[in-house]
Design an enzyme around this catalytic site. Sequence first.
Site, PDB file in Angstrom:
ATOM      1  N   TRP A  11       0.823  -1.202   0.000  1.00  0.00           N
ATOM      2  CA  TRP A  11       0.000   0.000   0.000  1.00  0.00           C
ATOM      3  C   TRP A  11       0.862   1.259   0.000  1.00  0.00           C
ATOM      4  O   TRP A  11       0.571   2.219  -0.716  1.00  0.00           O
ATOM      5  CB  TRP A  11      -0.946  -0.032   1.181  1.00  0.00           C
ATOM      6  CG  TRP A  11      -2.053   0.994   1.173  1.00  0.00           C
ATOM      7  CD1 TRP A  11      -2.536   1.656   2.259  1.00  0.00           C
ATOM      8  CD2 TRP A  11      -2.849   1.447   0.063  1.00  0.00           C
ATOM      9  NE1 TRP A  11      -3.565   2.489   1.893  1.00  0.00           N
ATOM     10  CE2 TRP A  11      -3.781   2.383   0.550  1.00  0.00           C
ATOM     11  CE3 TRP A  11      -2.849   1.146  -1.308  1.00  0.00           C
ATOM     12  CZ2 TRP A  11      -4.704   3.031  -0.280  1.00  0.00           C
ATOM     13  CZ3 TRP A  11      -3.760   1.802  -2.127  1.00  0.00           C
ATOM     14  CH2 TRP A  11      -4.667   2.727  -1.619  1.00  0.00           C
ATOM     15  N   LYS A 190     -13.853  -3.768   9.040  1.00  0.00           N
ATOM     16  CA  LYS A 190     -14.218  -4.565   7.860  1.00  0.00           C
ATOM     17  C   LYS A 190     -13.280  -5.755   7.688  1.00  0.00           C
ATOM     18  O   LYS A 190     -13.666  -6.787   7.110  1.00  0.00           O
ATOM     19  CB  LYS A 190     -14.247  -3.688   6.608  1.00  0.00           C
ATOM     20  CG  LYS A 190     -12.961  -2.933   6.317  1.00  0.00           C
ATOM     21  CD  LYS A 190     -11.958  -3.696   5.504  1.00  0.00           C
ATOM     22  CE  LYS A 190     -10.677  -2.901   5.344  1.00  0.00           C
ATOM     23  NZ  LYS A 190      -9.653  -3.620   4.575  1.00  0.00           N
TER      24      LYS A 190
END
Length: 330
Positions: A11, A190
């Site tokens: 990322w 999540k």
Amino acid sequence: MQIAVLGGGSWGTALAHTAALKGHSVTVLVRGDAVAREIRVNHTNEKYLPGCPVHPAVNATADAGEALRGAALVVLAVPCQHLRAFLRGIAAFIPGDAAIICASKGMELKTHALMSRVVAEEMPAFSARYAILSGPSFAREVMHSLPTAVVLGCGDQALAGRLRQELSSPVFRVYSSRDVVGVECGGALKNVVALAAGIADGLGFGHNSRAALITRGLAEMSRLGVALGGEASTFMGLSGMGDLVLTATGDLSRNRQVGLRLGKGESLADIIASMHHVAEGVPTTEAAYDLARERGIDLPITGAMRSIFNGLTDPESAVRDLMGRALPEE
């Protein structure tokens, strides 16, 4: 803009790449001179993003002082469980007028802290210039310039507006939200639900089970997020439903992959040992479970994941127990 990206995983590399595409001056802080040299010379990061060319303008170094010198924006892209110790080591090098974007999604295991609290405790001078970046965004797809939309949780709307403009491109759309806590909770929680959805798929329970877990998981995320000060509507946006759907269904998701392998019978220890990437959902499960117990909040999916991770039940029994719970109104 001069940008320092702290962390050379998938990322961090993807964010550095997309910022360089916008014309910004970007330096990535990595661990080890060999990795820095690979990014600078070969324009690749084969360990984390094999087959994905890195923009040739991206610089890389293992020297924190060099990476942060003159930075107007500092992007934190290190694993959540290591962020506090990392900040203690590099805080002195961060220019006093820099803005901070945290790109790590999770909760600190021991303190149950979101990353905004970690930054506030370790670098209080930067709290007013803090933002959290979240939303449905696989690094590999960002590297290939596939259309992506993310959200910045930022209390300072003027800063949020400036960062939106600086970071957005025709293929990387950046929204903003004033609900920092809600955006952070969505990005963290999540991952727990994605683990559960992966387990159900690994067990072969089908699309109905996955849809049920995603839907009820979103309710859990919102319930805890609102209790921590977030807004319920935030969980219907990019950092909530958007990121959850992607992470629970997309096979590039490392948390989903951990769940799939658990459902197929592998042990958690063996799965973690085989991975280059960090699956933040595993420690976040424990942190969220403890936090929910302290506040009297019912998180059945999170509790089931914790039982699996601690060897208290097997994956199939955990999913079947969830299906056998009492039947309340939705």
